[in-house]
Design a protein around this motif. Structure first.
Motif, mmCIF file in Angstrom:
data_model
loop_
_atom_site.group_PDB
_atom_site.id
_atom_site.type_symbol
_atom_site.label_atom_id
_atom_site.label_comp_id
_atom_site.label_asym_id
_atom_site.label_seq_id
_atom_site.Cartn_x
_atom_site.Cartn_y
_atom_site.Cartn_z
ATOM 1 N N VAL A 104 0.860 -1.175 0.000
ATOM 2 C CA VAL A 104 0.000 0.000 0.000
ATOM 3 C C VAL A 104 0.897 1.225 0.000
ATOM 4 N N ILE A 105 0.670 2.112 -0.966
ATOM 5 C CA ILE A 105 1.417 3.355 -1.026
ATOM 6 C C ILE A 105 0.745 4.323 -0.063
ATOM 7 N N THR A 106 1.501 4.822 0.914
ATOM 8 C CA THR A 106 0.932 5.772 1.864
ATOM 9 C C THR A 106 0.936 7.147 1.224
ATOM 10 N N GLY A 107 -0.030 7.963 1.573
ATOM 11 C CA GLY A 107 -0.158 9.258 0.923
ATOM 12 C C GLY A 107 0.181 10.427 1.810
ATOM 13 N N GLY A 108 0.950 11.325 1.275
ATOM 14 C CA GLY A 108 1.178 12.647 1.843
ATOM 15 C C GLY A 108 1.460 12.726 3.321
ATOM 16 N N ASP A 109 0.643 13.503 4.023
ATOM 17 C CA ASP A 109 0.867 13.790 5.433
ATOM 18 C C ASP A 109 0.047 12.868 6.322
ATOM 19 N N SER A 110 0.208 11.588 6.130
ATOM 20 C CA SER A 110 -0.533 10.618 6.919
ATOM 21 C C SER A 110 -0.118 10.716 8.382
ATOM 22 N N LEU A 111 -1.080 10.842 9.248
ATOM 23 C CA LEU A 111 -0.804 10.911 10.683
ATOM 24 C C LEU A 111 -1.167 9.613 11.383
ATOM 25 N N GLU A 112 -1.494 8.596 10.591
ATOM 26 C CA GLU A 112 -1.872 7.313 11.149
ATOM 27 C C GLU A 112 -0.701 6.712 11.922
ATOM 28 N N TYR B 145 7.228 7.199 6.044
ATOM 29 C CA TYR B 145 7.435 6.103 5.105
ATOM 30 C C TYR B 145 6.545 6.278 3.875
ATOM 31 N N SER B 146 6.986 5.730 2.736
ATOM 32 C CA SER B 146 6.278 5.893 1.469
ATOM 33 C C SER B 146 5.313 4.759 1.168
ATOM 34 N N ALA B 147 5.556 3.573 1.722
ATOM 35 C CA ALA B 147 4.707 2.418 1.434
ATOM 36 C C ALA B 147 4.774 1.440 2.595
ATOM 37 N N VAL B 148 3.757 0.581 2.670
ATOM 38 C CA VAL B 148 3.706 -0.472 3.673
ATOM 39 C C VAL B 148 3.489 -1.790 2.940
ATOM 40 N N LEU B 149 4.347 -2.758 3.208
ATOM 41 C CA LEU B 149 4.241 -4.090 2.629
ATOM 42 C C LEU B 149 3.779 -5.039 3.720
ATOM 43 N N VAL B 150 2.651 -5.729 3.491
ATOM 44 C CA VAL B 150 2.093 -6.655 4.472
ATOM 45 C C VAL B 150 2.154 -8.060 3.888
ATOM 46 N N VAL B 151 2.744 -8.990 4.656
ATOM 47 C CA VAL B 151 2.896 -10.375 4.200
ATOM 48 C C VAL B 151 2.539 -11.326 5.336
ATOM 49 N N ASP B 152 2.314 -12.606 4.997
ATOM 50 C CA ASP B 152 2.079 -13.617 6.019
ATOM 51 C C ASP B 152 3.314 -13.742 6.912
ATOM 52 N N LYS B 153 3.098 -14.021 8.162
ATOM 53 C CA LYS B 153 4.160 -14.105 9.161
ATOM 54 C C LYS B 153 5.276 -15.053 8.709
ATOM 55 N N GLY C 85 12.656 0.481 5.675
ATOM 56 C CA GLY C 85 12.961 1.408 6.758
ATOM 57 C C GLY C 85 12.744 0.820 8.129
ATOM 58 N N LYS C 86 11.746 -0.050 8.250
ATOM 59 C CA LYS C 86 11.432 -0.629 9.558
ATOM 60 C C LYS C 86 10.662 -1.922 9.355
ATOM 61 N N VAL C 87 10.933 -2.890 10.216
ATOM 62 C CA VAL C 87 10.212 -4.162 10.224
ATOM 63 C C VAL C 87 9.310 -4.165 11.447
ATOM 64 N N VAL C 88 8.002 -4.392 11.229
ATOM 65 C CA VAL C 88 7.032 -4.408 12.322
ATOM 66 C C VAL C 88 6.351 -5.776 12.344
ATOM 67 N N PRO C 89 6.847 -6.706 13.167
ATOM 68 C CA PRO C 89 6.234 -8.035 13.223
ATOM 69 C C PRO C 89 4.910 -8.011 13.973
ATOM 70 N N LEU D 221 7.875 -1.294 6.558
ATOM 71 C CA LEU D 221 7.677 0.103 6.198
ATOM 72 C C LEU D 221 8.795 0.485 5.237
ATOM 73 N N LEU D 222 8.400 0.976 4.047
ATOM 74 C CA LEU D 222 9.352 1.192 2.972
ATOM 75 C C LEU D 222 9.586 2.686 2.726
ATOM 76 N N ASN D 223 10.822 3.025 2.381
ATOM 77 C CA ASN D 223 11.200 4.399 2.015
ATOM 78 C C ASN D 223 11.409 4.451 0.521
ATOM 79 N N LYS D 224 10.759 5.402 -0.142
ATOM 80 C CA LYS D 224 10.913 5.598 -1.579
ATOM 81 C C LYS D 224 12.298 6.153 -1.879
ATOM 82 N N VAL D 225 12.921 5.645 -2.930
ATOM 83 C CA VAL D 225 14.233 6.132 -3.350
ATOM 84 C C VAL D 225 14.018 7.209 -4.390
ATOM 85 N N VAL D 226 14.572 8.399 -4.145
ATOM 86 C CA VAL D 226 14.446 9.517 -5.087
ATOM 87 C C VAL D 226 15.469 9.300 -6.185
ATOM 88 N N LYS D 227 14.977 9.241 -7.423
ATOM 89 C CA LYS D 227 15.873 8.988 -8.571
ATOM 90 C C LYS D 227 16.133 10.232 -9.342
#
Length: 141
Positions: free
Chosen positions: A68-76, A86-94, A123-127, A135-141
């Motif tokens: 899921v690509i997170t948008g803008g000024d998310s305060l969640e 963070y720019s995106a969240v990747l969710v997978v089975d444990k 950027g961060k692993v949240v088990p 939690l993923l950080n977008k790479v500026v190209k």
């Protein structure tokens, strides 16, 4: 909640496997010889190093996960972690995806022979109990 197969999208990941020294090169792109040790059979050649090492990554592997690509000024904030940095969240089975905070992720592009074309860094692993979140950080190209 379990991850649904219909929500999974193709991505690629690559893990850090080590480091290698960076050598000085001549004008033709060959390593510059520092000295040759002739006391060994065959002789051992040592090259001039620049004094730092670069990361070496595994061959990118294909994986399907919920991203899921997170948008803008998310305060969640989930489990005490703010998603605003963070720019995106990747969710997978444990335990199904063996990546760490040193891994690279391709989602918007396909990996090629140039290892510098990755889209995200982890950027961060949240088990969790049933799933893992990266939690993923977008790479500026």
């Amino acid at each position: 909640m379990r991850t649904l197969n219909r929500n999974k999208r193709k991505l690629y990941y690559s893990n850090l496997v080590g480091t290698t020294p960076v050598y000085k090169l001549d004008s033709q792109g060959n390593k510059i010889v520092a000295y040759t040790d002739t006391s060994t059979t065959p002789p051992t050649i040592y090259y001039e190093e620049l004094g730092y090492k670069e990361n070496v990554y595994s061959t990118p592997a294909e994986y399907y996960g919920n991203i899921v690509i997170t948008g803008g000024d998310s305060l969640e904030a989930e489990f005490g972690v703010s998603l605003a940095n963070y720019s995106a969240v990747l969710v997978v089975d444990k335990g199904s995806l063996p990546i760490t905070e040193t891994s690279l992720v391709w989602f918007e592009s396909t990996p090629n022979t140039n290892a510098d074309n990755y889209d995200y860094t982890v950027g961060k692993v949240v088990p969790g109990l049933d799933s893992d979140r990266f939690l993923l950080n977008k790479v500026v190209k």
